[in-house]
Write an enzyme that holds these catalytic residues in place. Structure first.
Site, mmCIF file in Angstrom:
data_model
loop_
_atom_site.group_PDB
_atom_site.id
_atom_site.type_symbol
_atom_site.label_atom_id
_atom_site.label_comp_id
_atom_site.label_asym_id
_atom_site.label_seq_id
_atom_site.Cartn_x
_atom_site.Cartn_y
_atom_site.Cartn_z
ATOM 1 N N PHE A 151 0.832 -1.205 0.000
ATOM 2 C CA PHE A 151 0.000 0.000 0.000
ATOM 3 C C PHE A 151 0.872 1.262 0.000
ATOM 4 C CE2 PHE A 151 -1.849 2.780 3.526
ATOM 5 C CZ PHE A 151 -2.447 3.674 2.652
ATOM 6 N N PHE A 155 3.979 -10.868 -0.281
ATOM 7 C CA PHE A 155 3.194 -11.500 0.787
ATOM 8 C C PHE A 155 1.876 -10.740 0.966
ATOM 9 C CE2 PHE A 155 2.436 -11.805 5.548
ATOM 10 C CZ PHE A 155 1.646 -12.934 5.417
ATOM 11 N N LYS A 188 25.579 -0.054 4.587
ATOM 12 C CA LYS A 188 26.947 0.144 5.087
ATOM 13 C C LYS A 188 27.955 -0.073 3.946
ATOM 14 C CE LYS A 188 30.197 -2.153 8.176
ATOM 15 N NZ LYS A 188 30.387 -3.346 9.011
ATOM 16 N N ARG A 189 27.725 -1.164 3.207
ATOM 17 C CA ARG A 189 28.684 -1.534 2.152
ATOM 18 C C ARG A 189 28.707 -0.503 1.029
ATOM 19 N NH1 ARG A 189 28.455 -7.443 -0.736
ATOM 20 N NH2 ARG A 189 29.979 -7.002 -2.354
ATOM 21 N N TYR A 241 5.149 -8.083 15.773
ATOM 22 C CA TYR A 241 5.268 -6.837 14.999
ATOM 23 C C TYR A 241 5.940 -5.754 15.848
ATOM 24 C CZ TYR A 241 3.624 -2.912 12.051
ATOM 25 O OH TYR A 241 3.538 -1.797 11.249
ATOM 26 N N ARG A 259 -7.591 -3.980 8.177
ATOM 27 C CA ARG A 259 -7.422 -2.726 8.918
ATOM 28 C C ARG A 259 -8.738 -1.967 8.944
ATOM 29 N NH1 ARG A 259 -1.444 -0.840 6.984
ATOM 30 N NH2 ARG A 259 -1.919 -2.061 5.130
HETATM 31 P P1 NAD Z 1 1.598 -3.553 3.227
HETATM 32 O O1 NAD Z 1 1.361 -4.867 3.873
HETATM 33 O O2 NAD Z 1 0.625 -3.077 2.217
HETATM 34 O O3 NAD Z 1 3.035 -3.494 2.568
HETATM 35 C C1 NAD Z 1 4.129 -4.245 3.026
HETATM 36 C C2 NAD Z 1 4.883 -4.755 1.807
HETATM 37 O O4 NAD Z 1 6.025 -5.496 2.251
HETATM 38 C C3 NAD Z 1 4.045 -5.711 0.942
HETATM 39 O O5 NAD Z 1 4.174 -5.376 -0.405
HETATM 40 C C4 NAD Z 1 4.637 -7.086 1.254
HETATM 41 O O6 NAD Z 1 4.454 -8.010 0.202
HETATM 42 C C5 NAD Z 1 6.087 -6.722 1.516
HETATM 43 N N1 NAD Z 1 6.786 -7.717 2.338
HETATM 44 C C6 NAD Z 1 6.353 -8.291 3.486
HETATM 45 N N2 NAD Z 1 7.282 -9.149 3.941
HETATM 46 C C7 NAD Z 1 8.314 -9.120 3.057
HETATM 47 C C8 NAD Z 1 9.558 -9.794 2.982
HETATM 48 N N3 NAD Z 1 9.950 -10.696 3.911
HETATM 49 N N4 NAD Z 1 10.381 -9.515 1.930
HETATM 50 C C9 NAD Z 1 10.013 -8.626 0.975
HETATM 51 N N5 NAD Z 1 8.845 -7.964 0.998
HETATM 52 C C10 NAD Z 1 8.007 -8.199 2.036
HETATM 53 O O7 NAD Z 1 1.723 -2.489 4.419
HETATM 54 P P2 NAD Z 1 1.854 -0.903 4.368
HETATM 55 O O8 NAD Z 1 0.705 -0.329 5.074
HETATM 56 O O9 NAD Z 1 2.163 -0.457 2.997
HETATM 57 O O10 NAD Z 1 3.127 -0.674 5.298
HETATM 58 C C11 NAD Z 1 4.419 -0.411 4.769
HETATM 59 C C12 NAD Z 1 5.407 -0.215 5.917
HETATM 60 O O11 NAD Z 1 5.007 0.882 6.727
HETATM 61 C C13 NAD Z 1 5.510 -1.431 6.832
HETATM 62 O O12 NAD Z 1 6.865 -1.602 7.225
HETATM 63 C C14 NAD Z 1 4.695 -1.041 8.032
HETATM 64 O O13 NAD Z 1 5.132 -1.659 9.210
HETATM 65 C C15 NAD Z 1 4.905 0.474 8.071
HETATM 66 N N6 NAD Z 1 3.781 1.134 8.745
HETATM 67 C C16 NAD Z 1 2.582 1.274 8.108
HETATM 68 C C17 NAD Z 1 1.515 1.860 8.784
HETATM 69 C C18 NAD Z 1 0.176 2.036 8.126
HETATM 70 O O14 NAD Z 1 -0.757 2.477 8.800
HETATM 71 N N7 NAD Z 1 0.005 1.751 6.855
HETATM 72 C C19 NAD Z 1 1.679 2.302 10.094
HETATM 73 C C20 NAD Z 1 2.906 2.116 10.707
HETATM 74 C C21 NAD Z 1 3.966 1.551 10.024
HETATM 75 N N1 UDP Z 2 -11.115 -2.368 14.413
HETATM 76 C C1 UDP Z 2 -12.495 -2.478 14.470
HETATM 77 N N2 UDP Z 2 -13.130 -3.152 13.457
HETATM 78 C C2 UDP Z 2 -12.479 -3.668 12.394
HETATM 79 C C3 UDP Z 2 -11.064 -3.546 12.322
HETATM 80 C C4 UDP Z 2 -10.414 -2.891 13.366
HETATM 81 O O1 UDP Z 2 -13.132 -2.006 15.415
HETATM 82 O O2 UDP Z 2 -13.138 -4.241 11.517
HETATM 83 C C5 UDP Z 2 -10.425 -1.625 15.486
HETATM 84 C C6 UDP Z 2 -9.237 -2.367 16.110
HETATM 85 O O3 UDP Z 2 -9.683 -3.190 17.163
HETATM 86 C C7 UDP Z 2 -8.378 -1.205 16.582
HETATM 87 C C8 UDP Z 2 -8.644 -0.114 15.553
HETATM 88 O O4 UDP Z 2 -9.858 -0.459 14.910
HETATM 89 O O5 UDP Z 2 -8.826 -0.758 17.846
HETATM 90 C C9 UDP Z 2 -7.545 0.036 14.510
HETATM 91 O O6 UDP Z 2 -7.304 -1.246 13.964
HETATM 92 P P1 UDP Z 2 -6.277 -1.495 12.785
HETATM 93 O O7 UDP Z 2 -6.154 -2.978 12.633
HETATM 94 O O8 UDP Z 2 -6.661 -0.701 11.604
HETATM 95 O O9 UDP Z 2 -4.896 -0.856 13.294
HETATM 96 P P2 UDP Z 2 -4.081 -0.927 14.657
HETATM 97 O O10 UDP Z 2 -4.874 -1.638 15.713
HETATM 98 O O11 UDP Z 2 -2.842 -1.658 14.302
HETATM 99 O O12 UDP Z 2 -3.869 0.485 15.021
#
Ligand code: NAD
Ligand code: UDP
Length: 316
Positions: A12, A35, A104-105, A144, A185
């Site tokens: 995303f 994934f 680093k490399r 996580y 989510r």
């Molecule tokens: P997402 O799941 O859509 O994207 C994660 C991507 O990483 C996917 O394309 C997945 O295929 C890839 N991936 C997972 N494991 C892998 C591996 N072992 N090797 C290679 N690729 C791998 O999630 P996102 O919302 O786009 O999040 C992106 C980053 O931002 C993540 O590191 C997440 O922890 C961080 N983040 C996102 C949010 C949010 O609200 N979206 C909040 C906090 C942190």
């Molecule tokens: N949540 C909810 N209904 C849903 C999905 C999530 O009430 O269908 C709640 C969840 O319990 C949490 C909040 O929404 O309190 C945010 O959840 P999300 O999984 O988006 O992110 P995170 O908990 O990692 O902040």
């Protein structure tokens, strides 16, 4: 023109980041194991000669010559990161080691997509970067949370021990187009449920809070952090301080979609944080950054995206 590696580039956030960096005139390489990411997130970029796609798992070493690395690879939705918790830890920890070793490399700058989850179920509100957090090390979310915390430790140690140029951002709940419709989510769940006329599933009583950031604001914060001088490493909170209860979010989604869906209450998952809101004083002063997209505006854009996606009647 810079050469930039984006791990998790088909996810995303990663897919939006690849697109933005390409639009800004860079050469971009997406690395992903698909994934939780999808090729359809980046298929519109495939014709761009400055875009390259590599299938690779960050838990395995990788070599390439680039100027900058954005390390995003890691499933972010609770149902996905809890699906194979051992793999989630490996992705955060071994992924960080492999990407930091690469940085680093080749002397590249590297940014870690950390998370507000490092604060756990916070006892300090709003959360400031100097708060150490309140995390259950053996709970359902720990693969996580702790994985991301160790990644921050590794980034910091590679910086102090090996002078690697690091940046750590702590991202708060981010939403927008290209979230996976089934990724569980809250924003995508509620919108998809409302558009399909299904029950809106509020976990617990819905009085837990989150602060929702639209993806464009996150990209601005991310790129601004990467361009700061080497003395600024973070961690820095990147999120929208507007705080809403989950029940308020459900009501907004119902209002904006005009849905007849009913709100139903389900069990609250274990260790679900009760409140979350970023203090963004540091980001404002160091990056001259703050989010500009209000929740209502961002929700409308996201609803429009899902409405079109569901209308295409594709299987996900
Ligand atoms: P997402 O799941 O859509 O994207 C994660 C991507 O990483 C996917 O394309 C997945 O295929 C890839 N991936 C997972 N494991 C892998 C591996 N072992 N090797 C290679 N690729 C791998 O999630 P996102 O919302 O786009 O999040 C992106 C980053 O931002 C993540 O590191 C997440 O922890 C961080 N983040 C996102 C949010 C949010 O609200 N979206 C909040 C906090 C942190
Ligand atoms: N949540 C909810 N209904 C849903 C999905 C999530 O009430 O269908 C709640 C969840 O319990 C949490 C909040 O929404 O309190 C945010 O959840 P999300 O999984 O988006 O992110 P995170 O908990 O990692 O902040």
């Amino acid at each position: 023109m810079k050469r930039i590696l984006v791990t998790g580039g088909a996810g995303f956030v990663g897919s939006h980041l690849c697109e933005r960096l390409l639009n800004e005139g860079n050469e971009v390489i997406s690395l992903d194991n698909y994934f939780t990411g999808q090729k359809r997130n980046i298929e519109h970029l495939m014709d761009n000669h400055y875009f390259e796609v590599i299938r690779h798992d960050v838990t395995m070493p990788f070599f390439i010559e680039v100027d900058e690395i954005y390390n995003l690879a890691c499933p972010a939705s609770p149902i996905h990161y809890q699906y194979n918790p051992i793999k989630t830890v490996k992705t955060s920890v071994m992924g960080a080691i492999n990407m930091l070793g690469l940085a680093k490399r080749i002397k590249a700058k590297i940014l870690q997509a950390s998370t507000s989850e490092v604060y756990g179920d916070p006892k300090v509100h709003p959360q400031t970067e100097d708060y150490w957090g309140h995390v259950n090390p053996i709970g359902t979310r720990s693969c996580y949370d702790e994985g991301k915390r160790v990644a921050e430790t590794l980034f910091t140690n590679y910086h102090t021990q090996n002078n690697v140029r690091i940046k750590i951002i702590r991202i708060f709940n981010t939403y927008g187009p290209r979230m996976h419709p089934n990724d569980g989510r809250v924003v995508s769940n509620f919108i998809v449920q409302a558009l399909k006329g299904e029950n809106i599933t509020v976990y617990g009583e819905g009085n837990q809070t989150r602060s929702f950031q639209y993806v464009d604001d996150l990209l601005n914060g991310m790129i601004k952090t990467m361009t700061t001088g080497d003395d600024f490493t973070g961690p820095v909170n990147i999120g929208n301080p507007g705080e809403f209860t989950i029940l308020e979010l459900a009501q907004k989604v119902i209002d904006f979609t005009g849905s007849k869906s009913k709100i139903v209450f389900e069990d609250l998952p274990s260790d679900d944080p009760m409140q979350r809101k970023p203090d963004i004083t540091l980001a404002k002063s160091k990056l001259n950054w703050e989010p500009v997209i209000k929740l209502d505006t961002g929700l409308m854009k996201t609803i429009e995206y899902f409405d079109k996606l569901l209308g295409e009647d594709k299987q996900y």
